[in-house]
Design a protein around this motif. Structure first.
Motif, short mmCIF file in Angstrom:
data_model
loop_
_atom_site.label_atom_id
_atom_site.label_comp_id
_atom_site.label_asym_id
_atom_site.label_seq_id
_atom_site.Cartn_x
_atom_site.Cartn_y
_atom_site.Cartn_z
N ILE A 133 62.05 -5.64 71.05
CA ILE A 133 61.48 -5.80 69.71
C ILE A 133 62.54 -6.35 68.77
O ILE A 133 63.63 -5.81 68.64
CB ILE A 133 60.90 -4.47 69.19
CG1 ILE A 133 59.55 -4.19 69.86
CG2 ILE A 133 60.69 -4.51 67.68
CD1 ILE A 133 58.93 -2.88 69.52
N GLY A 134 62.21 -7.47 68.17
CA GLY A 134 63.13 -8.10 67.22
C GLY A 134 64.29 -8.84 67.86
O GLY A 134 65.18 -9.34 67.17
N ASP A 135 64.29 -8.95 69.20
CA ASP A 135 65.37 -9.66 69.90
C ASP A 135 64.75 -10.74 70.77
O ASP A 135 64.31 -10.49 71.90
CB ASP A 135 66.18 -8.67 70.76
CG ASP A 135 67.40 -9.31 71.40
OD1 ASP A 135 67.41 -10.54 71.57
OD2 ASP A 135 68.33 -8.56 71.75
N ASP A 136 64.70 -11.96 70.25
CA ASP A 136 64.03 -13.05 70.95
C ASP A 136 64.67 -13.37 72.29
O ASP A 136 63.99 -13.70 73.26
CB ASP A 136 64.01 -14.32 70.08
CG ASP A 136 63.04 -14.19 68.91
OD1 ASP A 136 62.19 -13.27 68.97
OD2 ASP A 136 63.13 -14.97 67.95
N ALA A 137 66.01 -13.27 72.36
CA ALA A 137 66.72 -13.57 73.61
C ALA A 137 66.34 -12.56 74.70
O ALA A 137 66.11 -12.93 75.86
CB ALA A 137 68.22 -13.56 73.38
N ALA A 138 66.27 -11.28 74.31
CA ALA A 138 65.89 -10.23 75.27
C ALA A 138 64.44 -10.40 75.72
O ALA A 138 64.11 -10.24 76.90
CB ALA A 138 66.08 -8.85 74.65
N LEU A 139 63.57 -10.76 74.77
CA LEU A 139 62.16 -10.99 75.09
C LEU A 139 62.03 -12.14 76.09
O LEU A 139 61.25 -12.07 77.04
CB LEU A 139 61.37 -11.28 73.82
CG LEU A 139 59.86 -11.51 74.01
CD1 LEU A 139 59.19 -10.28 74.60
CD2 LEU A 139 59.21 -11.88 72.68
#
Length: 200
Positions: free
Chosen positions: A73-79
């Motif tokens: 959540i809130g971390d585009d790279a992790a998503l």
């Protein structure tokens, strides 16, 4: 074999509509159920996700979805990393479903894919059906779910293509606010149309 893509924004009645197709004897591929299976004990995604996001595997050996959410959540790279792991596995389950249905000589199957347009999956289907309902009905249904807040609802909506755009792109539209019998009637009509187009 005709492949019908079934989609719709959150709270529009997609799962109910998918069940109506099942009641008519039409095989339905459920992408959400596939993800659940991949995250469950023994699922192919479990160890891959644990390697990438340490601590998301619970004591039972399944993925703790809450912990996984806290990573992305809130971390585009992790998503993006999550999607790179999960999407190919989900795609494979879809291919396996299709192979099996071809062996069974099924004439019509349904792909139940919530983010059909958002993920470009409409390219994999012959026709698209979009389930819809007025915004107030949608909102009431979603906020009635356990753990749902207005903020969460807004966040989900922002990630989904607007309902009006989905309807424009659809071959068939079912308004689930008109009641289950009306939806059932629509499902039967769509099956009839697609079966006739297959014969002609």
């Amino acid at each position: 074999m005709v492949i019908l893509g079934l989609t719709g924004s959150i709270g529009m009645g997609k799962s109910t509509t998918a069940n109506l197709f099942k009641e008519e004897g039409i095989p339905v591929y459920d992408s959400d159920a596939s993800v659940h299976a991949l995250y469950a004990v023994g699922g192919k995604a479990v160890d891959l996700l644990e390697d990438e996001f340490p601590g998301v595997k619970n004591a039972n050996g399944a993925i703790d979805r809450q912990k996984l959410s806290s990573y992305v959540i809130g971390d585009d790279a992790a998503l993006k990393k999550l999607e790179q792991i999960v999407h190919p596995l989900v795609f494979q389950t879809r291919l396996d479903f299709l192979d099996y249905q071809r062996e069974q000589e099924s004439t019509l199957v349904v792909f139940d894919i919530p983010l059909l347009f958002e993920t470009g999956s409409e390219a994999a289907v012959d026709k698209v059906i979009v389930v819809t309902a007025p915004f107030e009905v949608q909102k009431e249904r979603v906020l009635g779910r356990e753990g749902m807040t207005e903020e969460k609802f807004e966040t989900i909506l922002q990630k989904q293509m607007p309902d009006s755009e989905k309807r424009k792109r659809a071959d068939f539209v079912i308004d689930t606010s008109l009641g289950i019998e009306k939806a059932r009637e629509s499902v039967k009509q769509i099956i009839s149309i697609l079966m006739k187009s297959k014969e002609s």
